[in-house]
Design a protein around this motif. Structure first.
Motif, PDB file in Angstrom:
ATOM      1  N   THR A   1       0.812  -1.212   0.000  1.00  0.00           N
ATOM      2  CA  THR A   1       0.000   0.000   0.000  1.00  0.00           C
ATOM      3  C   THR A   1       0.852   1.272   0.000  1.00  0.00           C
ATOM      4  O   THR A   1       0.346   2.343  -0.297  1.00  0.00           O
ATOM      5  N   ASP A   2       2.127   1.148   0.336  1.00  0.00           N
ATOM      6  CA  ASP A   2       2.960   2.359   0.419  1.00  0.00           C
ATOM      7  C   ASP A   2       4.365   2.133  -0.156  1.00  0.00           C
ATOM      8  O   ASP A   2       5.376   2.376   0.501  1.00  0.00           O
ATOM      9  N   PRO A   3       4.446   1.663  -1.410  1.00  0.00           N
ATOM     10  CA  PRO A   3       5.782   1.357  -1.946  1.00  0.00           C
ATOM     11  C   PRO A   3       6.586   2.607  -2.289  1.00  0.00           C
ATOM     12  O   PRO A   3       6.075   3.514  -2.943  1.00  0.00           O
ATOM     13  N   ASP A   4       7.816   2.640  -1.824  1.00  0.00           N
ATOM     14  CA  ASP A   4       8.772   3.643  -2.300  1.00  0.00           C
ATOM     15  C   ASP A   4       9.685   2.914  -3.287  1.00  0.00           C
ATOM     16  O   ASP A   4      10.558   2.133  -2.870  1.00  0.00           O
ATOM     17  N   TYR A   5       9.456   3.158  -4.559  1.00  0.00           N
ATOM     18  CA  TYR A   5      10.234   2.440  -5.573  1.00  0.00           C
ATOM     19  C   TYR A   5      11.735   2.704  -5.359  1.00  0.00           C
ATOM     20  O   TYR A   5      12.169   3.862  -5.300  1.00  0.00           O
ATOM     21  N   SER A   6      12.496   1.631  -5.259  1.00  0.00           N
ATOM     22  CA  SER A   6      13.903   1.754  -4.852  1.00  0.00           C
ATOM     23  C   SER A   6      14.764   0.740  -5.590  1.00  0.00           C
ATOM     24  O   SER A   6      14.258  -0.204  -6.188  1.00  0.00           O
ATOM     25  N   THR A   7      16.054   0.947  -5.459  1.00  0.00           N
ATOM     26  CA  THR A   7      16.978   0.020  -6.090  1.00  0.00           C
ATOM     27  C   THR A   7      18.289  -0.060  -5.310  1.00  0.00           C
ATOM     28  O   THR A   7      18.733   0.931  -4.733  1.00  0.00           O
ATOM     29  N   ALA A   8      18.858  -1.265  -5.305  1.00  0.00           N
ATOM     30  CA  ALA A   8      20.256  -1.397  -4.908  1.00  0.00           C
ATOM     31  C   ALA A   8      21.025  -1.216  -6.214  1.00  0.00           C
ATOM     32  O   ALA A   8      20.904  -2.037  -7.127  1.00  0.00           O
ATOM     33  N   TYR A   9      21.748  -0.125  -6.299  1.00  0.00           N
ATOM     34  CA  TYR A   9      22.364   0.279  -7.577  1.00  0.00           C
ATOM     35  C   TYR A   9      23.859  -0.071  -7.544  1.00  0.00           C
ATOM     36  O   TYR A   9      24.619   0.483  -6.751  1.00  0.00           O
ATOM     37  N   VAL A  10      24.236  -0.982  -8.416  1.00  0.00           N
ATOM     38  CA  VAL A  10      25.608  -1.507  -8.433  1.00  0.00           C
ATOM     39  C   VAL A  10      26.376  -0.902  -9.611  1.00  0.00           C
ATOM     40  O   VAL A  10      25.848  -0.832 -10.722  1.00  0.00           O
TER      41      VAL A  10
ATOM     42  N   GLY B   1       8.189  -0.435 -11.786  1.00  0.00           N
ATOM     43  CA  GLY B   1       9.145  -0.245 -10.700  1.00  0.00           C
ATOM     44  C   GLY B   1      10.087   0.888 -11.027  1.00  0.00           C
ATOM     45  O   GLY B   1       9.715   1.875 -11.663  1.00  0.00           O
ATOM     46  N   VAL B   2      11.341   0.731 -10.618  1.00  0.00           N
ATOM     47  CA  VAL B   2      12.340   1.677 -11.097  1.00  0.00           C
ATOM     48  C   VAL B   2      13.326   0.893 -11.958  1.00  0.00           C
ATOM     49  O   VAL B   2      13.971  -0.030 -11.481  1.00  0.00           O
ATOM     50  N   GLY B   3      13.338   1.213 -13.229  1.00  0.00           N
ATOM     51  CA  GLY B   3      14.279   0.588 -14.154  1.00  0.00           C
ATOM     52  C   GLY B   3      13.840  -0.726 -14.768  1.00  0.00           C
ATOM     53  O   GLY B   3      14.501  -1.227 -15.677  1.00  0.00           O
ATOM     54  N   LEU B   4      12.733  -1.299 -14.288  1.00  0.00           N
ATOM     55  CA  LEU B   4      12.364  -2.623 -14.826  1.00  0.00           C
ATOM     56  C   LEU B   4      11.996  -2.549 -16.307  1.00  0.00           C
ATOM     57  O   LEU B   4      12.288  -3.473 -17.069  1.00  0.00           O
ATOM     58  N   CYS B   5      11.354  -1.434 -16.711  1.00  0.00           N
ATOM     59  CA  CYS B   5      11.025  -1.283 -18.144  1.00  0.00           C
ATOM     60  C   CYS B   5      12.328  -1.191 -18.947  1.00  0.00           C
ATOM     61  O   CYS B   5      12.455  -1.797 -20.022  1.00  0.00           O
ATOM     62  N   GLU B   6      13.273  -0.411 -18.402  1.00  0.00           N
ATOM     63  CA  GLU B   6      14.536  -0.208 -19.113  1.00  0.00           C
ATOM     64  C   GLU B   6      15.209  -1.553 -19.410  1.00  0.00           C
ATOM     65  O   GLU B   6      15.734  -1.768 -20.492  1.00  0.00           O
ATOM     66  N   LEU B   7      15.204  -2.446 -18.401  1.00  0.00           N
ATOM     67  CA  LEU B   7      15.925  -3.709 -18.581  1.00  0.00           C
ATOM     68  C   LEU B   7      15.142  -4.720 -19.415  1.00  0.00           C
ATOM     69  O   LEU B   7      15.656  -5.288 -20.375  1.00  0.00           O
ATOM     70  N   VAL B   8      13.861  -4.914 -19.030  1.00  0.00           N
ATOM     71  CA  VAL B   8      13.178  -6.086 -19.581  1.00  0.00           C
ATOM     72  C   VAL B   8      12.855  -5.931 -21.063  1.00  0.00           C
ATOM     73  O   VAL B   8      12.676  -6.917 -21.774  1.00  0.00           O
ATOM     74  N   GLN B   9      12.819  -4.673 -21.546  1.00  0.00           N
ATOM     75  CA  GLN B   9      12.591  -4.490 -22.987  1.00  0.00           C
ATOM     76  C   GLN B   9      13.653  -5.255 -23.794  1.00  0.00           C
ATOM     77  O   GLN B   9      13.359  -5.804 -24.871  1.00  0.00           O
ATOM     78  N   HIS B  10      14.888  -5.311 -23.285  1.00  0.00           N
ATOM     79  CA  HIS B  10      15.947  -6.022 -24.018  1.00  0.00           C
ATOM     80  C   HIS B  10      15.612  -7.512 -24.131  1.00  0.00           C
ATOM     81  O   HIS B  10      15.829  -8.130 -25.170  1.00  0.00           O
TER      82      HIS B  10
END
Ligand SMILES: C[C@H](O)[C@@H](O)CC(=O)C(=O)O
Ligand SMILES: [Mg+2]
Length: 443
Positions: free
Chosen positions: A30-39, A358-367
């Motif tokens: 109900t309260d997602p803060d879209y986040s990432t562990a960025y490597v 999410g954050v970045g999921l569109c960017e990746l999964v399109q490939h």
């Protein structure tokens, strides 16, 4: 030519306060803060090229994933990139079989999310060095090399190396034409952006009207918390999009098995193509039972965004528990494990409709899905990739949507690189965005 020894790995906790606007909300989150562990991984090569990798989280807990990435780092550091990608199956196996870390997996949960982030960075680095986007790197790879990236352990009862080779060799036929088609038309998408559960009816109507203007023809609505609300919201959206456009529903694991059947029987009049995650993502037989009850009503079962690994997908396929398979670029073990799932889906003739957003999921999964069409499935029937219109501005190479389709990225890499300024501002808790928010919370 791949080059360089991995000389540095850094990982940061990057969070976006999406919960403030109800973006991304559903019946369970109900309260997602879209986040990432960025490597970010660096090499000692003179080209200065870095590999960037992400995994997706919802705010709290990102710090745990960051710890897990650090625990895996020694497997990557001081390795030649050439040795990693030259035996990618071996490297995948090494990361996922760490004799101590696998105890807190294996190949699931935090440690697998961390594996995804690290391997996504390796794929980004490799593709950047080759000067190609990841989808093109995969499309141009010969079938034997593709197969050498996959760990077949635990899936040879349904997909052997020979099966995979045969599928990929068949996929060579017509590949050039399909690549041209993708470059001209893109890969079909659907939107989830209009109908997060936390949005008011007015917001839903306004976003839906805009999406129709923008040419969207496929829509997903969140359901599962309250039946009367669902009926009202589904009525609004169905009235607005009309009877011909496609509607999907997503319950995000809210129900027990009988409850899912009963609830969806009441929503069947809105003609959803699928109900997504009706129950626990671990309940393979539960999904099979729901599928048996709902398919006669014209409703398919979709799942995958929280499926731990290839073994769960194997069993879902074996049990005829799903009609739409949703790979996720950051939950499975990167491209390597996703390749095995794409190939199993092809073998079982189940359409793949990736989870994105999410954050970045569109960017990746399109490939992955563009590669899938060109080299594996060769089919667009009943297939589409999720699109969510949030946070793309933080990426150096954001997705490009035209006519409700993903246009193949042209920049080298896995589209994972974030803008440094965005990362700095959103680092938790020291970035300026969080400093302000946390100070306001204290007052
Ligand atoms: C918490 C996430 O926003 C989730 O609701 C996303 C999801 O289920 C989807 O995009 O599908
Ligand atoms: Mg979902």
């Amino acid at each position: 030519m791949v080059r360089g020894r991995i000389s540095r790995l850094s990982v940061r906790d990057v969070r976006f306060p999406t919960s403030l606007g109800g973006h991304g909300s559903d019946a369970m989150h109900t309260d997602p803060d879209y986040s990432t562990a960025y490597v970010v991984i660096e090499t000692d090569a003179e080209d200065g090229i870095k590999g960037c990798g992400i995994t997706f989280t919802l705010g709290k807990g990102t710090e745990v994933v960051v710890c897990a990435v650090n625990a895996l780092a020694h497997h990557v550091l001081n390795k030649d990139l050439k040795d990693i990608v030259g035996d990618f199956r071996g490297f995948y196996r090494q990361l996922t079989s760490d004799g101590q870390l696998r105890w807190i997996g294996p190949e699931k949960g935090v440690v697998h999310l961390a594996t995804a982030a690290v391997l996504n960075a390796v794929w980004d680095l490799w593709a950047k060095q080759e000067g190609k986007p990841v989808w093109k790197l995969l499309v141009d790879m010969d079938p034997r090399t593709l197969v050498s990236c996959i760990d077949f352990r635990y899936i040879t009862d349904v997909l052997t190396e020979e099966d995979a080779l045969e599928i990929l060799q068949k996929g060579q036929v017509g590949k050039k034409e399909r690549e041209k088609q993708m470059l001209a038309q893109g890969y079909p998408a659907y939107t989830t952006s209009c109908a997060w559960l936390g949005y008011s009816d007015d917001t839903l109507k306004q976003l839906c009207a805009q999406a129709l203007k923008d040419g969207w023809t496929r829509f997903k609505v969140k359901v599962g918390a309250d039946l009367q609300d669902d009926v009202r919201r589904c009525q609004i959206i169905r009235d607005m999009i009309g009877p011909e456009k496609t509607l999907m529903m997503d319950a995000n694991q809210r129900w027990d098995v009988p409850e899912a059947v009963e609830w969806m029987s009441k929503l069947a009049k809105f003609k959803p193509l699928w109900i997504e995650e009706p129950t626990s993502p671990d309940d393979i037989l539960g999904h099979a039972a729901i599928s048996k009850a709902l398919v006669p009503l014209g409703i398919g079962i979709a799942t995958g965004e929280q499926c731990h690994n290839r073994v769960i997908f194997k069993q879902l396929l074996q049990a005829k528990a799903l009609q739409f398979l949703q790979i996720d670029s950051c939950r499975l073990g990167s491209v390597n494990e996703n390749l095995s799932v794409l190939l199993m889906a092809k073998k079982f003739e189940i359409p793949v409709c990736p989870h994105a957003g999410g954050v970045g999921l569109c960017e990746l999964v399109q490939h992955l899905i563009i590669f899938d069409y060109i080299s594996v499935s060769a089919c667009l029937k009943n297939r589409m990739c999720e699109y969510v219109d949030h946070l793309h501005e933080h990426f150096k190479y954001p997705v490009m949507i035209q006519r409700a389709s993903y246009m193949p990225p042209k920049d080298p890499g896995y589209s994972t690189e974030m803008k440094e300024d965005s990362v700095k501002k959103h680092q938790y808790p020291e970035g300026e965005v969080w400093k302000k928010l946390l100070a306001a919370q204290e007052n």
